[in-house]
Design a protein around this motif. Structure first.
Motif, PDB file in Angstrom:
ATOM      1  N   ARG A 342     -13.406 -31.216 -24.939  1.00  0.00           N
ATOM      2  CA  ARG A 342     -11.944 -31.184 -24.620  1.00  0.00           C
ATOM      3  C   ARG A 342     -11.659 -32.577 -23.954  1.00  0.00           C
ATOM      4  O   ARG A 342     -10.513 -33.061 -24.012  1.00  0.00           O
ATOM      5  CB  ARG A 342     -11.874 -30.089 -23.515  1.00  0.00           C
ATOM      6  CG  ARG A 342     -12.007 -28.642 -24.342  1.00  0.00           C
ATOM      7  CD  ARG A 342     -11.584 -27.415 -23.569  1.00  0.00           C
ATOM      8  NE  ARG A 342     -11.582 -26.383 -24.232  1.00  0.00           N
ATOM      9  CZ  ARG A 342     -12.165 -25.158 -23.679  1.00  0.00           C
ATOM     10  NH1 ARG A 342     -12.818 -25.140 -22.733  1.00  0.00           N
ATOM     11  NH2 ARG A 342     -12.135 -24.021 -24.346  1.00  0.00           N
ATOM     12  N   ASN A 343     -12.696 -33.032 -23.143  1.00  0.00           N
ATOM     13  CA  ASN A 343     -12.063 -34.529 -22.451  1.00  0.00           C
ATOM     14  C   ASN A 343     -12.292 -35.878 -23.469  1.00  0.00           C
ATOM     15  O   ASN A 343     -11.516 -36.609 -23.060  1.00  0.00           O
ATOM     16  CB  ASN A 343     -12.829 -34.646 -21.252  1.00  0.00           C
ATOM     17  CG  ASN A 343     -12.491 -33.690 -20.174  1.00  0.00           C
ATOM     18  OD1 ASN A 343     -11.269 -33.122 -20.327  1.00  0.00           O
ATOM     19  ND2 ASN A 343     -13.665 -33.136 -19.324  1.00  0.00           N
ATOM     20  N   TYR A 344     -13.004 -35.673 -24.377  1.00  0.00           N
ATOM     21  CA  TYR A 344     -13.363 -36.898 -24.859  1.00  0.00           C
ATOM     22  C   TYR A 344     -13.218 -36.799 -26.493  1.00  0.00           C
ATOM     23  O   TYR A 344     -13.303 -38.098 -27.102  1.00  0.00           O
ATOM     24  CB  TYR A 344     -14.857 -37.361 -24.637  1.00  0.00           C
ATOM     25  CG  TYR A 344     -14.936 -37.735 -23.208  1.00  0.00           C
ATOM     26  CD1 TYR A 344     -14.570 -38.853 -22.643  1.00  0.00           C
ATOM     27  CD2 TYR A 344     -15.516 -36.763 -22.289  1.00  0.00           C
ATOM     28  CE1 TYR A 344     -14.488 -39.156 -21.215  1.00  0.00           C
ATOM     29  CE2 TYR A 344     -15.618 -36.974 -20.911  1.00  0.00           C
ATOM     30  CZ  TYR A 344     -14.977 -38.247 -20.234  1.00  0.00           C
ATOM     31  OH  TYR A 344     -15.086 -38.303 -19.206  1.00  0.00           O
ATOM     32  N   LEU A 345     -13.039 -35.604 -26.987  1.00  0.00           N
ATOM     33  CA  LEU A 345     -12.777 -35.607 -28.469  1.00  0.00           C
ATOM     34  C   LEU A 345     -11.160 -35.826 -28.780  1.00  0.00           C
ATOM     35  O   LEU A 345     -10.456 -34.851 -28.332  1.00  0.00           O
ATOM     36  CB  LEU A 345     -13.154 -34.507 -29.389  1.00  0.00           C
ATOM     37  CG  LEU A 345     -12.832 -34.392 -30.658  1.00  0.00           C
ATOM     38  CD1 LEU A 345     -13.549 -35.577 -31.392  1.00  0.00           C
ATOM     39  CD2 LEU A 345     -13.338 -33.096 -31.073  1.00  0.00           C
ATOM     40  N   ASP A 346     -10.900 -37.022 -28.936  1.00  0.00           N
ATOM     41  CA  ASP A 346      -9.308 -37.224 -28.952  1.00  0.00           C
ATOM     42  C   ASP A 346      -8.680 -37.442 -30.421  1.00  0.00           C
ATOM     43  O   ASP A 346      -9.674 -37.467 -31.438  1.00  0.00           O
ATOM     44  CB  ASP A 346      -8.987 -38.605 -28.289  1.00  0.00           C
ATOM     45  CG  ASP A 346      -9.879 -39.758 -28.692  1.00  0.00           C
ATOM     46  OD1 ASP A 346     -10.351 -39.841 -29.849  1.00  0.00           O
ATOM     47  OD2 ASP A 346      -9.654 -41.000 -27.989  1.00  0.00           O
ATOM     48  N   ARG A 347      -7.528 -37.842 -30.611  1.00  0.00           N
ATOM     49  CA  ARG A 347      -6.898 -37.782 -31.968  1.00  0.00           C
ATOM     50  C   ARG A 347      -7.489 -38.888 -32.829  1.00  0.00           C
ATOM     51  O   ARG A 347      -7.755 -38.608 -34.168  1.00  0.00           O
ATOM     52  CB  ARG A 347      -5.438 -37.967 -31.909  1.00  0.00           C
ATOM     53  CG  ARG A 347      -4.641 -38.147 -33.393  1.00  0.00           C
ATOM     54  CD  ARG A 347      -4.930 -37.554 -34.245  1.00  0.00           C
ATOM     55  NE  ARG A 347      -4.452 -35.988 -33.934  1.00  0.00           N
ATOM     56  CZ  ARG A 347      -4.904 -35.141 -34.443  1.00  0.00           C
ATOM     57  NH1 ARG A 347      -5.724 -34.891 -35.620  1.00  0.00           N
ATOM     58  NH2 ARG A 347      -4.732 -33.782 -34.261  1.00  0.00           N
ATOM     59  N   GLU A 348      -7.763 -39.996 -32.313  1.00  0.00           N
ATOM     60  CA  GLU A 348      -8.365 -41.146 -33.089  1.00  0.00           C
ATOM     61  C   GLU A 348      -9.708 -40.667 -33.515  1.00  0.00           C
ATOM     62  O   GLU A 348     -10.028 -40.989 -34.617  1.00  0.00           O
ATOM     63  CB  GLU A 348      -8.438 -42.459 -31.961  1.00  0.00           C
ATOM     64  CG  GLU A 348      -8.952 -43.491 -32.561  1.00  0.00           C
ATOM     65  CD  GLU A 348      -9.070 -44.799 -32.095  1.00  0.00           C
ATOM     66  OE1 GLU A 348      -9.679 -45.782 -32.445  1.00  0.00           O
ATOM     67  OE2 GLU A 348      -8.472 -44.649 -30.816  1.00  0.00           O
ATOM     68  N   THR A 349     -10.664 -40.102 -32.700  1.00  0.00           N
ATOM     69  CA  THR A 349     -11.933 -39.656 -33.074  1.00  0.00           C
ATOM     70  C   THR A 349     -11.944 -38.549 -34.313  1.00  0.00           C
ATOM     71  O   THR A 349     -12.828 -38.769 -35.205  1.00  0.00           O
ATOM     72  CB  THR A 349     -12.899 -39.200 -31.725  1.00  0.00           C
ATOM     73  OG1 THR A 349     -12.775 -40.226 -30.790  1.00  0.00           O
ATOM     74  CG2 THR A 349     -14.153 -39.176 -32.027  1.00  0.00           C
ATOM     75  N   VAL A 350     -11.008 -37.774 -34.064  1.00  0.00           N
ATOM     76  CA  VAL A 350     -10.972 -36.532 -35.195  1.00  0.00           C
ATOM     77  C   VAL A 350     -10.542 -37.256 -36.339  1.00  0.00           C
ATOM     78  O   VAL A 350     -11.110 -36.759 -37.434  1.00  0.00           O
ATOM     79  CB  VAL A 350      -9.779 -35.622 -34.680  1.00  0.00           C
ATOM     80  CG1 VAL A 350      -9.501 -34.805 -35.823  1.00  0.00           C
ATOM     81  CG2 VAL A 350     -10.463 -34.794 -33.649  1.00  0.00           C
ATOM     82  N   GLU A 351      -9.881 -38.295 -36.593  1.00  0.00           N
ATOM     83  CA  GLU A 351      -9.400 -38.957 -37.536  1.00  0.00           C
ATOM     84  C   GLU A 351     -10.435 -39.717 -38.281  1.00  0.00           C
ATOM     85  O   GLU A 351     -10.767 -39.617 -39.230  1.00  0.00           O
ATOM     86  CB  GLU A 351      -8.099 -39.748 -37.717  1.00  0.00           C
ATOM     87  CG  GLU A 351      -6.885 -38.781 -37.155  1.00  0.00           C
ATOM     88  CD  GLU A 351      -5.438 -39.549 -36.852  1.00  0.00           C
ATOM     89  OE1 GLU A 351      -5.711 -40.994 -36.657  1.00  0.00           O
ATOM     90  OE2 GLU A 351      -4.712 -38.969 -36.764  1.00  0.00           O
TER      91      GLU A 351
END
Length: 452
Positions: A342-351
């Motif tokens: 929740r704290n470190y999986l961000d939008r950029e990483t998902v993409e």
């Protein structure tokens, strides 16, 4: 362990210490593939006997024969840590695995969730599990296999139903409700009570025994062991043994993405900085690293499940790059997978990792349902809630001794498979020796009751 591997392990340990890894000593042992499979399936080198482990062993052999599963190592945290390496691995693979184990050892010693169980159990899970196995073997000799197996059926069917917030050695509920402390005397109260017509001080009410349980109890293994009306001491011991081992495995379950990612980050870094390794061995080891942290199998172009090595490795690399190693070490200490994702999986990483939520239609077609960040996070974490099991708690111990259970469907968000639930209730009925009832909901959300 051959001389070359022993030398490489010693060099990797010295390098790990220089780079700041802090861990309990690690005992490495090379074992044949058959023993490695047994350890991986049973979860421990020595464990209580039960037919379900044999079923898992056969499934693992089938998966290995189909090329879907390969075991490189099994590592048990403790003091010392125990690491088992496959003697059929190449020297390069076992060198990589040894570096990976050092990352695991550092994580296990410094992560708060691992440290909590280590403190409760004394860091000797293998010895504890061996003691459980010996006591169960003794019970089989004295009571017969059928009786002991019936108790193990029930205990292992409930192995996920523990309260991980409670201590390993948990005291029973208080026999009486907490006594209310009388208000401290003061001048105003004394003057009020002396006024004409003031009501007489009421006599203290008789205290009643609180209900069992005094609150909804999710620790089913502990409750049955503590309050089962007809359980013999050896039967209670079986339930408590299964509970102890379930609590031990919880940090491994709840920190899988963090733990495997941390170990992968460190095995890659240790290999990269180990200038004593031959170049050809380094190249082979890094090839094995790429196979471990890839997002999907070699012959596939997309994955429908997250590889924890891949996701964890990618997240730790980004944390170290953006926040620095000191911050990464704080995260390692304080978080589990829930906070980590929740704290470190961000939008950029998902993409960049091309993560998505998928669904399967009635005709079997699989399609992407969402790429929303929140949806991806929750899809990754959903199987981890409540140890991956539906949330069920003891609601009441009825006057006739029957056990009343309730599925917390409102907050759980997952339904129960009625057939599986009835099978588990049947196991529990055999050891509780009174009626057992479970309240849940059907597909339309209406309450239903399952009885055994």
């Amino acid at each position: 362990m051959n001389d070359a591997l022993r030398d490489y392990v010693a060099g990797l340990e010295a390098l790990a210490r220089r780079l700041g890894l802090a861990y309990f000593p690690v005992d490495f042992e090379l074992v044949p593939s058959s023993l490695m499979t047994e350890i991986a399936v049973y979860g421990l080198p020595v464990r209580m006997p039960h037919w379900s482990f044999g079923v898992r062993y056969i499934h693992q052999l089938v998966r290995q024969a189909m090329g879907h599963s390969r075991i490189f190592e099994v590592m048990f945290p403790g003091d010392p840590c125990r690491a088992y390496l496959m003697d059929g691995n190449t020297l390069a693979e076992n060198t990589l695995v040894a570096a990976h184990v050092l990352g695991h050892a550092d994580f296990a010693r410094n992560n708060a969730l691992f440290a909590r169980f280590h403190e409760m159990a004394g860091g000797n899970i293998i010895e504890m599990a061996a003691s459980h196995a010996r006591r169960i073997d003794r019970a089989i000799a004295e009571e017969g296999l059928a009786r002991v197996e019936a108790v193990l059926d029930a205990a292992l069917a409930l192995e996920s139903h523990v309260d991980v917030t409670q201590p390993l050695h948990r005291a029973p509920y208080p026999a009486e409700p907490p006594q209310q402390t009388p208000a401290a005397p003061d001048a105003f109260r004394a003057r009020f009570e002396r006024l004409p017509g003031a009501p007489a001080r009421a006599a203290p009410a008789a205290r009643e025994r609180p209900p069992l349980p005094p609150y909804p109890e999710p620790d089913l293994l502990w409750f049955i062991a503590q309050y089962g009306p007809d359980l013999a001491p050896w039967e209670r011991d079986v339930f408590l043994a299964v509970r102890a081992e379930s609590l031990y495995f919880y940090p491994v379950f709840a920190c899988q993405i963090m733990n495997e990612g941390w170990a992968s980050y460190w095995h890659a870094r240790l290999l990269r900085e180990a200038d004593f390794l031959p170049q050809d061995l380094y190249v082979s080891a890094i090839k094995a690293h790429s196979d471990v942290v890839r997002p999907f199998a070699a012959d596939e172009q997309v994955a429908l499940a997250v590889n924890p090595y891949h996701l964890g490795f990618a997240l730790w690399e980004r944390i170290v790059e953006r926040e620095g190693l000191a911050h990464a070490r704080r995260v390692r200490c304080e978080e589990d997978d829930f906070g980590f994702v929740r704290n470190y999986l961000d939008r950029e990483t998902v993409e960049s990792l091309d993560l998505f939520v998928w669904e399967q239609k009635n005709d079997g077609e699989i399609r992407v349902r969402s790429r929303d960040l929140a949806a991806v996070r929750e899809a990754i974490l959903a199987p981890k809630y409540n140890y991956g099991a539906p949330r069920v708690f003891v609601r009441a111990l009825a006057l006739d001794g029957s056990l009343e259970l309730e599925h917390d469907a409102a907050t759980d968000g997952r339904g129960l498979d009625p057939a599986r639930a009835r099978a588990v209730l049947g196991y529990v009925r055999r050891v509780w020796r009174r009626p057992v009832r479970l309240t849940t909901v059907d597909a339309r959300g209406a309450k239903i009751q399952l009885d055994a």
